[in-house]
Design a protein around this motif. Sequence first.
Motif, PDB file in Angstrom:
ATOM      1  N   SER A  38       0.834  -1.212   0.000  1.00 52.32           N
ATOM      2  CA  SER A  38       0.000   0.000   0.000  1.00 52.32           C
ATOM      3  C   SER A  38       0.860   1.250   0.000  1.00 52.32           C
ATOM      4  O   SER A  38       0.569   2.240  -0.706  1.00 52.32           O
ATOM      5  CB  SER A  38      -0.920  -0.017   1.217  1.00 52.32           C
ATOM      6  OG  SER A  38      -1.669   1.172   1.298  1.00 52.32           O
ATOM      7  N   LYS A  42       0.952   4.160  -2.875  1.00 52.29           N
ATOM      8  CA  LYS A  42       0.671   5.569  -2.556  1.00 52.29           C
ATOM      9  C   LYS A  42       1.813   6.466  -2.990  1.00 52.29           C
ATOM     10  O   LYS A  42       1.601   7.592  -3.469  1.00 52.29           O
ATOM     11  CB  LYS A  42       0.417   5.720  -1.062  1.00 52.29           C
ATOM     12  CG  LYS A  42      -0.923   5.142  -0.610  1.00 52.29           C
ATOM     13  CD  LYS A  42      -1.131   5.348   0.881  1.00 52.29           C
ATOM     14  CE  LYS A  42      -2.482   4.776   1.317  1.00 52.29           C
ATOM     15  NZ  LYS A  42      -2.718   4.961   2.779  1.00 52.29           N
ATOM     16  N   SER A  44       3.906   5.867  -5.451  1.00 52.53           N
ATOM     17  CA  SER A  44       3.913   5.948  -6.925  1.00 52.53           C
ATOM     18  C   SER A  44       2.802   6.857  -7.441  1.00 52.53           C
ATOM     19  O   SER A  44       2.920   7.430  -8.524  1.00 52.53           O
ATOM     20  CB  SER A  44       3.766   4.548  -7.522  1.00 52.53           C
ATOM     21  OG  SER A  44       2.513   3.978  -7.156  1.00 52.53           O
ATOM     22  N   GLN A  45       1.729   6.977  -6.663  1.00 49.66           N
ATOM     23  CA  GLN A  45       0.596   7.823  -7.061  1.00 49.66           C
ATOM     24  C   GLN A  45       0.677   9.212  -6.432  1.00 49.66           C
ATOM     25  O   GLN A  45      -0.274   9.994  -6.536  1.00 49.66           O
ATOM     26  CB  GLN A  45      -0.717   7.155  -6.674  1.00 49.66           C
ATOM     27  CG  GLN A  45      -0.961   5.836  -7.397  1.00 49.66           C
ATOM     28  CD  GLN A  45      -2.209   5.134  -6.893  1.00 49.66           C
ATOM     29  OE1 GLN A  45      -2.893   5.636  -5.996  1.00 49.66           O
ATOM     30  NE2 GLN A  45      -2.514   3.968  -7.493  1.00 49.66           N
ATOM     31  N   TYR A  46       1.807   9.477  -5.733  1.00 55.36           N
ATOM     32  CA  TYR A  46       2.011  10.766  -5.062  1.00 55.36           C
ATOM     33  C   TYR A  46       0.892  11.070  -4.091  1.00 55.36           C
ATOM     34  O   TYR A  46       0.421  12.207  -3.986  1.00 55.36           O
ATOM     35  CB  TYR A  46       2.144  11.895  -6.102  1.00 55.36           C
ATOM     36  CG  TYR A  46       3.287  11.677  -7.059  1.00 55.36           C
ATOM     37  CD1 TYR A  46       4.600  11.961  -6.682  1.00 55.36           C
ATOM     38  CD2 TYR A  46       3.034  11.176  -8.336  1.00 55.36           C
ATOM     39  CE1 TYR A  46       5.642  11.745  -7.582  1.00 55.36           C
ATOM     40  CE2 TYR A  46       4.064  10.957  -9.230  1.00 55.36           C
ATOM     41  CZ  TYR A  46       5.376  11.247  -8.847  1.00 55.36           C
ATOM     42  OH  TYR A  46       6.403  11.042  -9.720  1.00 55.36           O
ATOM     43  N   THR A  47       0.448   9.995  -3.377  1.00 54.25           N
ATOM     44  CA  THR A  47      -0.594  10.170  -2.370  1.00 54.25           C
ATOM     45  C   THR A  47       0.066  10.272  -1.003  1.00 54.25           C
ATOM     46  O   THR A  47       1.051   9.582  -0.715  1.00 54.25           O
ATOM     47  CB  THR A  47      -1.573   8.980  -2.385  1.00 54.25           C
ATOM     48  OG1 THR A  47      -2.071   8.816  -3.712  1.00 54.25           O
ATOM     49  CG2 THR A  47      -2.731   9.224  -1.429  1.00 54.25           C
ATOM     50  N   SER A  48      -0.483  11.127  -0.152  1.00 49.58           N
ATOM     51  CA  SER A  48       0.095  11.301   1.185  1.00 49.58           C
ATOM     52  C   SER A  48      -0.072  10.026   2.019  1.00 49.58           C
ATOM     53  O   SER A  48      -1.031   9.275   1.853  1.00 49.58           O
ATOM     54  CB  SER A  48      -0.588  12.486   1.904  1.00 49.58           C
ATOM     55  OG  SER A  48      -1.968  12.226   2.071  1.00 49.58           O
ATOM     56  N   GLY A  50       2.018   7.504   2.105  1.00 49.68           N
ATOM     57  CA  GLY A  50       2.674   6.326   1.544  1.00 49.68           C
ATOM     58  C   GLY A  50       3.964   5.977   2.273  1.00 49.68           C
ATOM     59  O   GLY A  50       4.256   4.798   2.526  1.00 49.68           O
TER      60      GLY A  50
END
Length: 329
Positions: A38, A42, A44-48, A50
Amino acid sequence: MLKEENKYVEKEIKALSGIVALIGVLLFLAFSIWLIISGIMKISQYTSGGGISLILGILFIILDIILASGLRILNPNEALVLVLFGKYYGTLKKEGYYWINPFCSAVNPTYSSPITTPKTLTTDSNDVAISTTSKKISLKTMTLNNEKQKVNDQLGNPIIIGVVAIWRVVDPTKAVFNVENYKTFLSIQCDTTIRNIARLYPYDVSEDGDEKSLRGSSQEIADKLKEELQTRVNVSGIEVTEVRITHLSYAPEIAAAMLQRQQAEAIIAARKKIVEGAVGMVEMALTNLNQTNLVDLDEERKAAMVSNLLVVLCANKDTQPVVNSGSNY
């Protein structure tokens, strides 16, 4: 001494079932892997969040490895003596699959790393294996073959004696903490016991004697050996089941002389029996002759007949008859 013996009282611990713990470890491992995957997704998707998930996943895997190290398998007739940060934690004796505190370590004074050569104790009489490649304490019945050693009997005669001892560990806590190495301790105490008991009895006694001896009183000597050896090894938590003499002989330097003495005693005893039997037969012959009145013998001829009969009955070789062609008178 008694206070020192009872310093460590065996404390049997109740460990968690290994199956339940294994399921928990696997579920925790799956959760840790999910956190890592997970976190990578995150990032790789530039989601906080991660990075936090990735770090937590790695930390949880490390923790899971530590928890998995607490899984232990205990076979029948085995025991684990555990210490926690240098203090006695408890003893596990019941066979099964368990989970224990991963920071506990098993203690076995006879343990030797598998990559090293197992140590042996070399004495004048035998070589005794004193190391194992497992930290588990074996509770199985074992045999100590003391083989042969030279000791002195009650009369000071040097003799060669060898014994075998049947023993087992009944208190693994005492075996671990009360002595440096319980196998070495048992072997040395067995040597001491043999020397101490052998000097109390002669090797052998005469046929008519009722004195106890090493050769003639094997059961009593075995009981004495077992009793004294058990007293000496109580401190190590060992139970001696049986001690038996496997070899007993005179030392080579006196064996020939002692053999001659035994042969002389046997010859004397045999001659004594032969003479007793011959005298009885002569007495029976004279009695029968007197009762049947077959011949009237005076005292001189009775003495001659007795002498002839004793020569015939007691001789080592067959006698040769002499025919008297003249008169008996």
